[in-house]
Design a protein around this motif. Structure first.
Motif, PDB file in Angstrom:
ATOM      1  N   UNK A  97       2.328   2.029   6.061  1.00 54.83           N
ATOM      2  CA  UNK A  97       1.633   1.748   7.331  1.00 54.83           C
ATOM      3  C   UNK A  97       2.535   1.061   8.356  1.00 54.83           C
ATOM      4  N   UNK A  98       3.470   0.228   7.884  1.00 46.35           N
ATOM      5  CA  UNK A  98       4.374  -0.449   8.809  1.00 46.35           C
ATOM      6  C   UNK A  98       5.231   0.539   9.583  1.00 46.35           C
ATOM      7  N   UNK A  99       5.734   1.542   8.875  1.00 49.36           N
ATOM      8  CA  UNK A  99       6.550   2.554   9.555  1.00 49.36           C
ATOM      9  C   UNK A  99       5.708   3.444  10.453  1.00 49.36           C
ATOM     10  N   UNK A 146      -1.533  -5.930  13.248  1.00 48.73           N
ATOM     11  CA  UNK A 146      -2.871  -5.866  13.858  1.00 48.73           C
ATOM     12  C   UNK A 146      -2.873  -6.461  15.265  1.00 48.73           C
ATOM     13  N   UNK A 147      -1.992  -7.421  15.517  1.00 42.21           N
ATOM     14  CA  UNK A 147      -1.951  -8.070  16.831  1.00 42.21           C
ATOM     15  C   UNK A 147      -1.549  -7.116  17.941  1.00 42.21           C
ATOM     16  N   UNK A 148      -0.893  -5.997  17.615  1.00 45.71           N
ATOM     17  CA  UNK A 148      -0.513  -5.034  18.653  1.00 45.71           C
ATOM     18  C   UNK A 148      -1.725  -4.457  19.373  1.00 45.71           C
ATOM     19  N   UNK A 149      -2.910  -4.587  18.776  1.00 53.69           N
ATOM     20  CA  UNK A 149      -4.113  -4.050  19.406  1.00 53.69           C
ATOM     21  C   UNK A 149      -4.474  -4.783  20.695  1.00 53.69           C
ATOM     22  N   UNK A 150      -3.901  -5.973  20.933  1.00 55.59           N
ATOM     23  CA  UNK A 150      -4.252  -6.744  22.133  1.00 55.59           C
ATOM     24  C   UNK A 150      -3.355  -6.414  23.322  1.00 55.59           C
ATOM     25  N   UNK A 151      -2.305  -5.605  23.125  1.00 55.04           N
ATOM     26  CA  UNK A 151      -1.382  -5.288  24.215  1.00 55.04           C
ATOM     27  C   UNK A 151      -2.086  -4.414  25.255  1.00 55.04           C
ATOM     28  N   UNK A 152      -1.967  -4.796  26.502  1.00 56.27           N
ATOM     29  CA  UNK A 152      -2.606  -4.045  27.583  1.00 56.27           C
ATOM     30  C   UNK A 152      -1.557  -3.319  28.427  1.00 56.27           C
ATOM     31  N   UNK A 153      -2.026  -2.452  29.312  1.00 57.65           N
ATOM     32  CA  UNK A 153      -1.134  -1.647  30.153  1.00 57.65           C
ATOM     33  C   UNK A 153      -0.193  -2.531  30.968  1.00 57.65           C
ATOM     34  N   UNK A 166      -6.188   9.538  21.529  1.00 57.74           N
ATOM     35  CA  UNK A 166      -5.084   8.789  22.124  1.00 57.74           C
ATOM     36  C   UNK A 166      -5.279   7.290  22.152  1.00 57.74           C
ATOM     37  N   UNK A 167      -6.236   6.755  21.388  1.00 60.80           N
ATOM     38  CA  UNK A 167      -6.492   5.315  21.369  1.00 60.80           C
ATOM     39  C   UNK A 167      -5.670   4.647  20.259  1.00 60.80           C
ATOM     40  N   UNK A 168      -4.761   3.783  20.651  1.00 64.65           N
ATOM     41  CA  UNK A 168      -3.868   3.138  19.688  1.00 64.65           C
ATOM     42  C   UNK A 168      -4.468   1.927  18.963  1.00 64.65           C
ATOM     43  N   UNK A 169      -5.242   1.034  19.627  1.00 64.95           N
ATOM     44  CA  UNK A 169      -5.687  -0.202  18.956  1.00 64.95           C
ATOM     45  C   UNK A 169      -6.362  -0.015  17.608  1.00 64.95           C
ATOM     46  N   UNK A 170      -7.294   0.955  17.429  1.00 62.66           N
ATOM     47  CA  UNK A 170      -7.909   1.108  16.103  1.00 62.66           C
ATOM     48  C   UNK A 170      -6.893   1.433  15.011  1.00 62.66           C
ATOM     49  N   UNK A 171      -5.843   2.158  15.357  1.00 64.55           N
ATOM     50  CA  UNK A 171      -4.828   2.507  14.362  1.00 64.55           C
ATOM     51  C   UNK A 171      -3.984   1.298  13.992  1.00 64.55           C
ATOM     52  N   UNK A 172      -3.713   0.409  14.933  1.00 62.83           N
ATOM     53  CA  UNK A 172      -2.993  -0.821  14.610  1.00 62.83           C
ATOM     54  C   UNK A 172      -3.809  -1.664  13.622  1.00 62.83           C
ATOM     55  N   UNK A 173      -5.112  -1.753  13.844  1.00 62.92           N
ATOM     56  CA  UNK A 173      -5.975  -2.531  12.953  1.00 62.92           C
ATOM     57  C   UNK A 173      -6.042  -1.888  11.568  1.00 62.92           C
ATOM     58  N   UNK A 227      -3.801   0.077  10.149  1.00 61.93           N
ATOM     59  CA  UNK A 227      -2.510  -0.060   9.474  1.00 61.93           C
ATOM     60  C   UNK A 227      -2.390  -1.432   8.821  1.00 61.93           C
ATOM     61  N   UNK A 228      -2.840  -2.478   9.508  1.00 58.47           N
ATOM     62  CA  UNK A 228      -2.804  -3.811   8.926  1.00 58.47           C
ATOM     63  C   UNK A 228      -3.680  -3.923   7.693  1.00 58.47           C
ATOM     64  N   UNK A 229      -4.882  -3.356   7.739  1.00 54.36           N
ATOM     65  CA  UNK A 229      -5.793  -3.414   6.596  1.00 54.36           C
ATOM     66  C   UNK A 229      -5.230  -2.666   5.388  1.00 54.36           C
ATOM     67  N   UNK A 230      -4.454  -1.617   5.639  1.00 58.41           N
ATOM     68  CA  UNK A 230      -3.871  -0.844   4.528  1.00 58.41           C
ATOM     69  C   UNK A 230      -2.861  -1.656   3.734  1.00 58.41           C
ATOM     70  N   UNK A 231      -2.311  -2.720   4.321  1.00 54.82           N
ATOM     71  CA  UNK A 231      -1.323  -3.540   3.623  1.00 54.82           C
ATOM     72  C   UNK A 231      -1.943  -4.617   2.733  1.00 54.82           C
ATOM     73  N   UNK A 232      -3.216  -4.907   2.919  1.00 49.37           N
ATOM     74  CA  UNK A 232      -3.858  -6.008   2.186  1.00 49.37           C
ATOM     75  C   UNK A 232      -3.728  -5.871   0.667  1.00 49.37           C
ATOM     76  N   UNK A 233      -3.900  -4.664   0.070  1.00 51.11           N
ATOM     77  CA  UNK A 233      -3.785  -4.562  -1.391  1.00 51.11           C
ATOM     78  C   UNK A 233      -2.422  -4.987  -1.950  1.00 51.11           C
ATOM     79  N   UNK A 234      -1.389  -5.042  -1.102  1.00 54.62           N
ATOM     80  CA  UNK A 234      -0.071  -5.480  -1.590  1.00 54.62           C
ATOM     81  C   UNK A 234      -0.129  -6.902  -2.138  1.00 54.62           C
TER      82      UNK A 234
END
Length: 430
Positions: free
Chosen positions: A249-251, A314-321, A388-395, A397-404
């Motif tokens: 998910x990081x990549x 997950x914090x990348x979801x707050x970046x605005x135009x 084309x909405x990026x914020x949900x994918x950032x969130x 991707x972060x959740x996918x790392x939790x099982x680590x």
């Protein structure tokens, strides 16, 4: 003390821990810096180059994935070849390192001569050859690192080589972005970047030609397929799972950030600035890991690395135009977490690698993180599905790392491989 064992002294004049000798360390740093050069272009600007040539985002992601994932998915094939063969008595590693660098440089020149908008198949094929060369010299250099690095020196060596890669990538990402803002990007405009990347392969190639390996008693001379069993032992499987969970998910986020920046109204200079911030962060993370390990212990370093990567992703979801400052700051923190985890994983993989198949077993462990390229393609398809909405994918991707975090216990108990490198010379010059 032989030259290859190090030059430090312990208390009261006693010899200090053995270290990799300077010529080999310089070679390793140059090779990793060369990887950083190619990384700077391919990750930050190759997609924009294809977009400028008229390709759609799905095709761009497919070409990028094909050109990068296939060579790195097949890295394990280059390991046994290097472990088994010693061409003309020149060494198990050195001839293949030279071959890979040569293939990469020629491929980069070829990419400058092909317009992907007119010949997408040819462009993808030459890109594949280029990255194949990188995968060959990367695998064989890693095998040499495992061959000559004593256990106590592994974190230092991994930190140095990764910092070399990140610094090279950072400087050139910023420089490429600055100049592309002036000249523009696309066929006929930015081919000079590819020629520059090809020329920067000459210094490590020259050093590869003058440095040589030990002629007798090389670990690879004990070639034994049974060494591959380290991959299916429980703690080996835990290491593989950890690599997938943090890197995939990081990549997926990393490789798509340039397109995200472009969609947020950033020009090429801002894309380069944010890319440089991420790579600077990777260098900082790589430096901090070996310094923090004695304080935090293995459990603490794993937990902090995973939590930091989840949060910064997950914090990348707050970046605005148009918010370049926030994007650069979060990119830096994202880079710190990635650099930290990359050095941690590589150090664990060195300990888990079997010296009888050093390049093969290390490459197979590291190939797990190379499969992260799949994350880029999955992210791209998810982006299309979400309009084309990026914020949900950032969130996500972060959740996918939790099982680590469930693997902290097994990895903390991962016993390092006993080193047989402490009492042998590790460097010779022709």
């Amino acid at each position: 003390m032989s030259e290859g064992e190090g030059d430090g002294d312990g208390p009261e004049g006693r010899p200090g821990p053995p270290h990799v000798g300077r010529p080999h360390l310089i070679l390793f740093a140059l090779i990793y810096a060369l990887q950083g050069v190619v990384f700077a272009y391919v990750i930050n600007f190759n997609q924009l180059y294809m977009k400028a040539a008229g390709l759609g985002e799905t095709t761009i992601n497919d070409v990028q994935t094909f050109a990068i994932i296939l060579p790195f998915a097949l890295k394990f094939l280059f390991g046994p070849i290097s472990d088994r063969f010693n061409p003309l008595g020149l060494g198990h590693r050195r001839p293949f390192i030279g071959l890979g660098i040569g293939m990469q440089s020629l491929g980069l020149i070829g990419l400058a001569l092909i317009n992907p908008g007119q010949h997408v198949g040819g462009f993808a094929t030459v890109a594949l050859i280029t990255v194949l060369g990188l995968a060959i010299y990367d695998t064989c250099c890693d095998g040499l690192i495992v061959d000559v690095t004593p256990e106590a020196d592994r974190p230092r060596v991994q930190s140095i080589v990764m910092v070399a890669r990140f610094v090279a990538a950072t400087v050139l990402t910023f420089a490429f972005g600055h100049f592309l803002a002036e000249t523009g990007i696309g066929p006929g405009k930015s081919g000079w970047i590819l020629y520059t990347c090809a020329a920067l392969g000459l210094p490590p190639l020259a050093l590869t030609l003058v440095i040589r390996e030990r002629r007798e008693g090389h670990p690879a001379d004990q070639f034994d397929w049974h060494a591959l069993k380290v991959l299916i032992r429980p703690r080996g499987l835990a290491l593989i799972a950890f690599g997938l969970l943090y890197a995939l998910p990081g990549w997926g986020v990393e490789i798509n950030l340039p397109l995200f920046y472009a969609s947020s109204g950033f020009d090429e200079s801002a894309v380069g600035l944010c890319g440089a911030a991420r790579l600077s962060g990777r260098a900082v993370g790589a430096i901090l890991l070996p310094l923090a390990t004695p304080i935090l212990g293995r459990t603490g370093t794993i937990v902090l690395g995973v939590v930091g990567l989840i949060g910064s992703t997950m914090a990348h979801a707050v970046i605005t135009t148009g918010d370049v400052a926030t994007a650069a700051a979060l990119g830096f923190l994202f880079g710190v977490a990635n650099g930290w985890n990359d050095v941690l994983f590589a150090t664990l993989a060195m300990g888990a690698a079997d010296p009888r198949l050093a390049a093969s077993t290390f490459a197979l462990f590291m190939a797990v993180t190379n499969l992260n390229i799949l994350g880029g393609s999955l992210f791209g398809r998810g982006l299309v599905a979400l309009g084309g909405s990026y914020p949900p994918l950032f969130l996500l991707a972060g959740l996918m790392m939790v099982p680590a975090l469930l693997l902290v216990g097994p990895l903390a108990r991962l016993a390092p491989r006993a080193s047989d490198a402490k009492d042998r010379p590790d460097e010779f010059l022709a």
